[in-house]
Design an enzyme around this catalytic site. Structure first.
Site, mmCIF file in Angstrom:
data_model
loop_
_atom_site.group_PDB
_atom_site.id
_atom_site.type_symbol
_atom_site.label_atom_id
_atom_site.label_comp_id
_atom_site.label_asym_id
_atom_site.label_seq_id
_atom_site.Cartn_x
_atom_site.Cartn_y
_atom_site.Cartn_z
ATOM 1 N N SER A 157 0.783 -1.245 -0.112
ATOM 2 C CA SER A 157 -0.121 0.022 -0.244
ATOM 3 C C SER A 157 0.752 1.578 -0.083
ATOM 4 O O SER A 157 1.776 1.192 -1.161
ATOM 5 C CB SER A 157 -1.168 0.237 0.993
ATOM 6 O OG SER A 157 -1.749 0.901 1.335
ATOM 7 N N ASP A 251 -9.846 -3.170 -5.636
ATOM 8 C CA ASP A 251 -9.329 -2.419 -5.190
ATOM 9 C C ASP A 251 -8.577 -0.979 -6.309
ATOM 10 O O ASP A 251 -8.603 -1.335 -7.484
ATOM 11 C CB ASP A 251 -7.763 -2.475 -4.582
ATOM 12 C CG ASP A 251 -6.855 -1.887 -4.249
ATOM 13 O OD1 ASP A 251 -7.224 -0.479 -4.130
ATOM 14 O OD2 ASP A 251 -5.929 -1.827 -3.187
ATOM 15 N N HIS A 281 -8.365 -4.755 -0.677
ATOM 16 C CA HIS A 281 -6.937 -3.893 -0.285
ATOM 17 C C HIS A 281 -7.197 -4.606 1.130
ATOM 18 O O HIS A 281 -7.403 -4.666 1.611
ATOM 19 C CB HIS A 281 -6.835 -2.462 -0.258
ATOM 20 C CG HIS A 281 -5.980 -1.750 -0.494
ATOM 21 N ND1 HIS A 281 -5.464 -1.017 -0.866
ATOM 22 C CD2 HIS A 281 -5.407 -0.939 0.870
ATOM 23 C CE1 HIS A 281 -4.190 -1.158 -1.227
ATOM 24 N NE2 HIS A 281 -3.956 -0.740 1.239
#
Length: 316
Positions: A157, A251, A281
């Site tokens: 991320s 996502d 995610h």
């Protein structure tokens, strides 16, 4: 654009989403920063899976120019590491730290036998861009000087963003990383097209969330042309090491992975992109409860292991 997640996402993953939301609500960005960190830390503790038996860790500090950067170093007993992997955690540049991804790093260590160095870079809004980047680059410089092992860079991320940014900026270093693994990274793609529209209301991360985190990190300034902030917008993709990008289908960030892969290939480099079907995610925390996430985590560990040995996975 409406996406039918009841079809794309299986029951195991929905159970993980519901459990996550019971700690960290979908509207978490409406909380204060202090509240966000509180609920995030509580959630991470609830999902903590412990260490594999052979893995231990030690906390230390890296002395940077203006700051001591906390790190956690993982080693596997009975194993001589073939490489060192720098790991940058996720959390939107706002939450997370050494504890939030502690068990993830321990399991990567166990699966590869590599030394893992997890970096506790400074968070926004107290420390705006480019502070986090500078901390991560300083961690790379420290490892490059203090270890003669090949270096792999990995992150998820926000940490995937930082991993790519550091790799771009040190590609000409005489100890440049020999590979990078980016896990559902946000790389600065345009939020008005592609997966940012198709998955604008995805469970676990919305496009609104991504805009919020970028604004917090950047202090409201538009940093989109700065490759340290948005690696996708680097005009030069030459000279990057072999790269594995693993995204989640459900996502808004998934197209960032695809575009990043394409730019490396267009520049003559090596890159593959896996867009994990039906995953969302932050699925790393689901690796012990969701079969799709478990399989993806195995692919991530395999990618780190092969790249650290100077081998190209080809496909995962």
């Amino acid at each position: 654009m409406s996406t039918d997640y009841s079809v794309l996402i299986d029951k195991e993953t929905w159970a993980f989403i519901d459990r996550t939301n019971s700690f960290y609500p979908p509207n978490a960005i409406d909380l204060t920063i202090e509240e966000q960190r509180g609920v995030y830390n509580t959630m991470c503790r609830a999902f903590f899976a412990g260490y594999p038996e052979a893995v231990s860790s030690m906390d230390a500090f890296i002395d940077a120019r203006d700051h001591r950067i906390p790190v956690r170093v993982y080693d596997k007993s009975g194993s001589k590491p073939e490489a060192v992997c720098l790991y940058f955690h996720g959390g939107g540049f706002v939450v997370g730290g050494l504890d939030s991804h502690d068990d993830v790093c321990a399991e990567i260590c166990d699966g590869t036998g590599f030394r893992i160095v997890s970096v506790d870079y400074r968070l926004a809004p107290e420390h705006l861009h480019p502070t986090a980047f500078r901390d991560c680059r300083a961690a790379f410089e420290h490892v490059a000087v203090t270890s003669d092992l090949p270096i792999i860079i990995c992150g998820d991320s926000a940490g995937g963003n930082l991993a790519a940014a550091v790799t771009h900026h040190v590609r000409l270093h005489d100890r440049a990383p020999i590979g990078q693994v980016l896990i559902y990274p946000g790389l600065g793609g345009a939020t008005d097209q592609g997966s940012y529209l198709t998955h604008a209301e995805a469970p676990m991360l919305s496009t609104r969330d991504t805009v919020y985190y970028a604004n917090i990190r950047g202090g409201g300034f538009n940093w989109s042309t700065d490759p340290r902030f948005a690696p996708l917008n680097d005009p030069d993709f030459g000279g990057l090491p072999p790269t594995v990008v693993i995204s989640a289908e459900c996502d808004p960030l998934s197209d960032d992975g695809r575009h990043y892969r394409d730019k490396i290939l267009a520049a003559g480099g090596k890159a593959i992109w896996n867009n994990e079907p039906g995953l969302i995610h932050a699925y790393l925390r689901a690796r012990h409860s969701v079969e799709r996430a478990r399989s993806s985590f195995r692919r991530i560990v395999t990618a780190v292991h092969l790249l650290g040995q100077g081998r190209w996975p080809g496909q995962l």
